[in-house]
Design a protein around this motif. Structure first.
Motif, short mmCIF file in Angstrom:
data_model
loop_
_atom_site.label_atom_id
_atom_site.label_comp_id
_atom_site.label_asym_id
_atom_site.label_seq_id
_atom_site.Cartn_x
_atom_site.Cartn_y
_atom_site.Cartn_z
N UNK A 23 0.83 -1.19 0.00
CA UNK A 23 0.00 0.00 0.00
C UNK A 23 0.86 1.24 0.00
N UNK A 24 0.44 2.25 -0.71
CA UNK A 24 1.22 3.46 -0.85
C UNK A 24 0.46 4.63 -0.25
N UNK A 25 1.11 5.54 0.48
CA UNK A 25 0.43 6.72 0.99
C UNK A 25 1.08 7.95 0.43
N UNK A 26 0.27 8.93 0.02
CA UNK A 26 0.79 10.12 -0.60
C UNK A 26 0.46 11.32 0.26
N UNK A 79 -3.59 14.56 -10.31
CA UNK A 79 -4.17 15.73 -9.66
C UNK A 79 -3.94 16.97 -10.51
N UNK A 80 -4.77 17.98 -10.31
CA UNK A 80 -4.65 19.21 -11.08
C UNK A 80 -3.49 20.08 -10.66
N UNK A 81 -2.98 19.87 -9.44
CA UNK A 81 -1.83 20.64 -8.96
C UNK A 81 -0.88 19.70 -8.23
N UNK A 82 0.35 20.14 -8.03
CA UNK A 82 1.37 19.30 -7.40
C UNK A 82 0.91 18.85 -6.01
N UNK A 83 1.07 17.56 -5.74
CA UNK A 83 0.64 16.95 -4.48
C UNK A 83 1.80 16.16 -3.90
N UNK A 84 2.08 16.37 -2.63
CA UNK A 84 3.18 15.66 -1.97
C UNK A 84 2.68 14.33 -1.43
N UNK A 85 3.35 13.24 -1.83
CA UNK A 85 2.87 11.92 -1.48
C UNK A 85 3.98 11.10 -0.83
N UNK A 86 3.59 10.11 0.01
CA UNK A 86 4.59 9.25 0.63
C UNK A 86 4.13 7.81 0.84
N UNK A 87 2.85 7.48 0.57
CA UNK A 87 2.41 6.09 0.68
C UNK A 87 1.08 5.88 -0.03
N UNK A 88 0.74 4.59 -0.35
CA UNK A 88 -0.51 4.27 -1.04
C UNK A 88 -0.90 2.81 -0.86
N UNK A 127 8.71 11.20 0.64
CA UNK A 127 7.71 12.16 0.22
C UNK A 127 8.13 12.81 -1.09
N UNK A 128 7.22 12.83 -2.05
CA UNK A 128 7.51 13.33 -3.38
C UNK A 128 6.37 14.22 -3.86
N UNK A 129 6.69 15.41 -4.38
CA UNK A 129 5.69 16.30 -4.94
C UNK A 129 5.53 15.98 -6.43
N UNK A 130 4.30 15.67 -6.82
CA UNK A 130 4.03 15.29 -8.21
C UNK A 130 2.59 15.57 -8.57
N UNK A 131 2.29 15.49 -9.85
CA UNK A 131 0.93 15.65 -10.32
C UNK A 131 0.31 14.32 -10.76
N UNK A 132 1.18 13.31 -10.97
CA UNK A 132 0.66 12.05 -11.47
C UNK A 132 1.52 10.90 -10.95
#
Length: 407
Positions: A23-26, A79-88, A127-132
């Motif tokens: 599982x990944x969390x963002x 996402x429409x704008x940059x989103x910082x993610x770290x798990x899912x 943690x990574x900032x991305x749009x996709x």
């Protein structure tokens, strides 16, 4: 009468293996740890099998799924704008091919954030900032089925608000590091307590409450009375972590909305360990931890949506999970159970098949014998649900016999 159980218990969270979990969390600014960021986002991919949709992985419905047109393919959350993610979390539907190779990619840069050589469940990464964010299936035994591609923000390791309801001493600031999102494989050992905190009323939690691995007690009589107060009441989106519940613990933990219970241990289950009341269709998480000394249900699901249980250990109880069969409101409920160890229990999951409940079950070890997925006929409040029998690999019980090991 409560069941007599042995005194051999299990240890808490194990060390996280970066990038190798299912599982990944963002992480996005101002998002709670229990918020599935995929809900409301967009989705696309490389190909889709007839009758499936990219949007099925972000609809919060475990009964729908996306499949590629062959054994490999890509599905993305955007996402429409940059989103910082770290798990899912990657949740697979039953009946598809078994994934034997995968990558998690930052689509914006093409960099690989995590990869694995077996079916994923929870995945963590920096943690990574991305749009996709893209989940790439590089090999599989057949055509895989992905029910949900959930993404989450990471939670803090210290309380964001003080508890109310009267602990006689304040909780410590907690361990220097948070338990990993990947709880590791349960072993059967029990954690040591860092001290005791006596409370005389329910502790209300908003945000994140870290108990510092102290033992909290005592409310109620330790029995099955339905009117006992909970030890902790968690507001929507809240997190309870690093807590041991002593005995008696009343009605355990109540989640008023979606919640995360991370590295929480019940010395004595009492009435129920936790009750999930969410009505927003979201997902609540039990990550790591364990419970012992029960006679009926461990996790009671009264609301709707999904309860995800991973890395958990249960010793001596009736059921690990039960979707309410006679609550005042009849909901469709879903449970995901992955990487758990159970010993001396009667049933792993009880669901109401007439309400289209589902149980998705993988990587379970059972010491002794137990019904894995029990199907019931849900009824109106005031009546008692009837037991219909055990299910395997069907529309409600999404579990193969190869997913369960009996010892």
């Amino acid at each position: 009468m409560k069941r007599k159980v042995a005194t051999r218990w299990l240890a808490g969270g194990a060390t996280a293996v970066a990038g190798a979990v299912v599982a990944l969390a963002l992480q996005v600014p101002n998002a709670s740890a229990a918020t599935n960021l995929s809900l409301g986002a967009g989705a696309d991919g490389s190909s889709k099998a007839s009758g499936t949709s990219y949007g099925n992985v972000i609809d919060g419905n475990a009964s729908t799924y996306w499949s590629p047109s062959g054994s490999t393919g890509t599905v993305s959350v955007k996402w429409g704008s940059a989103t910082t993610v770290s798990s899912a979390v990657i949740a697979q539907a039953s009946g598809g091919g078994s994934i034997s190779g995968w990558q998690l990619k930052n689509h914006d840069t093409g960099s690989v954030l995590a990869s694995g050589s077996s079916a994923p469940s929870t995945i963590t990464f920096s943690s990574t900032s991305l749009k996709k964010l893209s989940f790439v299936i590089t090999s599989a035994s057949g055509t895989p089925r992905i029910a949900e591609f959930e993404t989450y923000s990471s939670g803090g390791s210290t309380p964001t608000t003080s508890p109310t309801g009267g602990p006689t001493s304040s909780p410590t600031s907690g361990p220097t590091t948070s338990p990993p999102s990947n709880p590791g494989t349960p072993t059967g050992a029990w954690p040591s307590s860092a001290g005791s905190v006596s409370i005389s009323g329910t502790v209300n939690v908003s945000g994140t409450f870290d108990g510092g691995m102290k033992t909290y007690c005592c409310i109620g009589d330790g029995g099955q009375g339905e009117s006992q107060d909970p030890m902790f009441k968690i507001a929507n989106g809240g997190t309870l972590q690093n807590v041991i519940l002593g005995s008696p613990a009343g009605d355990g933990v109540h989640c008023e909305g979606t919640c995360t219970l991370r590295n929480v241990w019940w010395n004595d289950i009492g009435e129920d360990a936790a009750t999930f009341k969410q009505t927003n269709g979201g997902t609540s998480y039990v990550i790591g931890g364990g419970a012992r000394n029960g006679s009926d249900k461990t996790f009671q699901h009264n609301g709707n949506g999904t309860v995800s249980i991973s890395g958990f250990y249960l010793k001596g109880s009736g059921k690990l999970y039960r979707g309410c069969g006679n609550c005042s409101t009849s909901h469709t409920r879903h449970v995901r159970i992955d990487n758990v160890l159970v010993d001396d229990i009667d049933m792993l999951a009880g669901i109401n098949s007439n309400w289209n409940d589902t149980a998705t079950i993988t990587r379970v070890v059972v010491i002794g014998s137990a019904t894995i997925c029990g199907k019931y006929k849900g009824v109106p409040k005031g009546s008692e649900p009837s037991y219909l029998g055990e299910g395997w690999n069907d529309a409600n019980c999404k579990v193969n016999r190869s997913d369960v090991t009996f010892r």
